[in-house]
Design a protein around this motif. Structure first.
Motif, short mmCIF file in Angstrom:
data_model
loop_
_atom_site.label_atom_id
_atom_site.label_comp_id
_atom_site.label_asym_id
_atom_site.label_seq_id
_atom_site.Cartn_x
_atom_site.Cartn_y
_atom_site.Cartn_z
N GLN B 127 5.38 -7.53 0.62
CA GLN B 127 4.95 -6.22 1.12
C GLN B 127 5.05 -5.18 0.01
N GLU B 128 6.11 -5.31 -0.81
CA GLU B 128 6.30 -4.40 -1.93
C GLU B 128 5.13 -4.52 -2.92
N LEU B 129 4.64 -5.75 -3.10
CA LEU B 129 3.49 -5.96 -3.98
C LEU B 129 2.24 -5.30 -3.40
N PHE B 130 2.04 -5.50 -2.09
CA PHE B 130 0.84 -4.93 -1.46
C PHE B 130 0.87 -3.41 -1.53
N ARG B 132 2.42 -1.71 -3.75
CA ARG B 132 2.29 -1.31 -5.15
C ARG B 132 0.83 -1.25 -5.58
N VAL B 133 0.04 -2.26 -5.19
CA VAL B 133 -1.37 -2.25 -5.59
C VAL B 133 -2.17 -1.21 -4.80
N LYS B 160 -5.67 -12.70 -0.16
CA LYS B 160 -6.22 -12.18 1.09
C LYS B 160 -5.80 -10.72 1.30
N ASN B 161 -4.57 -10.40 0.91
CA ASN B 161 -4.02 -9.07 1.20
C ASN B 161 -4.33 -8.02 0.13
N VAL B 162 -4.68 -8.46 -1.08
CA VAL B 162 -4.88 -7.45 -2.13
C VAL B 162 -6.32 -7.31 -2.57
N LYS B 163 -7.22 -8.22 -2.13
CA LYS B 163 -8.55 -8.27 -2.73
C LYS B 163 -9.34 -6.96 -2.60
N VAL B 169 -8.59 -10.21 -9.34
CA VAL B 169 -7.42 -11.06 -9.12
C VAL B 169 -7.67 -12.33 -9.91
N SER B 170 -6.76 -12.68 -10.84
CA SER B 170 -6.95 -13.89 -11.62
C SER B 170 -5.74 -14.79 -11.46
N THR B 171 -5.88 -16.01 -11.93
CA THR B 171 -4.74 -16.93 -11.89
C THR B 171 -4.65 -17.62 -13.24
N ILE B 172 -3.43 -17.93 -13.70
CA ILE B 172 -3.31 -18.57 -15.01
C ILE B 172 -3.99 -19.94 -14.95
#
Lengths: 206, 206
Positions: B127-130, B132-133, B160-163, B169-172
């Protein structure tokens, strides 16, 4: 690297990593675990570690660790004080106690003579052992040191110094371990177990 | 067993053995080592462990460990605060920092969603991440979670929650490790490294 984020974490990791067998990576894992552990559990851990230095001493008779001046084994009247088993360190006392086969007392040397590691006769509780057998009635001195060159050297040194004061000096048997196959035993062990073979009756005595 | 000789030693061993990956035997070895260690070194160790609980906190922005309210990375003006790399724990921050390839900031989740281990979304800093963005300008969110089922689940949940709030949104990249032979790579990794192949120019860019 860590000091970028937390000097305190870095400090803790550095101290933990000084423990034997614990590297930086394990130290970091332990420190992060402690960070997540409740404060009272961490305080309990550190209190008990501190108590090691303030409350634990060495028995003045046998040099086993003890909370009192005389340890629980030396002060136990049921133990036979005329039989002394000489061991390297306290872990050997624990191992022998776990067998439930020994009723005598101990003498913890603190190591074996090993010039390579800088351990000479003065670093060990050897003079204390010689004084102990001279000033007390000792019927048997059992040498239970490791079966290494250093252990054997120490055995010979002790034997030379106590043989006039003690009726019997013995050493624990070297041989095939219980449950071990003969074909996998090394020649020295197998040879020694043949040379020091025992009466069948005696071997299976309960 | 030990309490026969020293209750204090027994207590210390029991507490040390509660640390992850340390059994009774190792705990005894460590306790005996500490017994022989000078008092000031033992006090230093326990002080620094205690300071972990009293002086180390979590950064209120990224939840990395820190001695201050805001960690050294978040408070560094040279770091790009519009790029956030989401990692599982602080060891991943250290690993990524060691590459010297990342200039953005982090968000430390504290784990990944794993119902089997009783870790749900409320145990993590999701939730803190969501928030924050949503409340800051974030140009890119890099997901750097473990390549496990739990890591992928967490990736999908975050995506799903930040898009709607993040431009990218990337992934390594998952693929063949540097220095690794193709024949020893598993099919999933090799397949994924083929599907997500990159421009030659881009791959060898310094």
């Amino acid at each position: 690297m860590l000091e970028l984020y937390s000097q305190n974490l870095e400090n803790a990791v550095n101290e933990i990593a000084k423990l034997p067998g614990i590297g930086k990576r394990t130290a970091l894992r332990l420190a992060l675990h402690l960070l997540k552990t409740p404060s009272e559990d961490v305080t309990l851990l550190t209190d008990r570690i501190n108590k090691l230095k303030t409350h634990v001493c060495y028995c003045s008779k046998c040099f086993n660790v003890s909370d009192q001046d005389i340890c629980g084994i030396c002060s136990n009247p049921k133990r036979d004080a005329t039989t002394i088993c000489v061991v390297q360190d306290i872990r050997d006392v624990i191992a022998i106690e776990n067998t439930n086969r020994y009723e005598g007392v101990y003498h913890v040397l603190g190591g074996v003579i090993s010039p390579m590691d800088g351990i000479g006769i003065h670093q060990l509780k050897l003079q204390e052992l010689f004084d102990r057998v001279k000033n007390n009635e000792v019927k048997e001195l059992i040498l239970a040191l490791p079966a290494t060159v250093e252990g054997d050297t120490t055995n010979f040194y002790i034997y030379k110094n106590v043989k006039d004061d003690v009726a019997l000096v013995s050493t624990i048997a070297r041989g095939i371990g219980v449950g071990e196959e003969l074909e996998y035993a090394d020649e020295a062990t197998l040879g020694r177990s043949l040379m020091t073979r025992v009466d069948f009756d005696k071997a299976y005595k309960k």
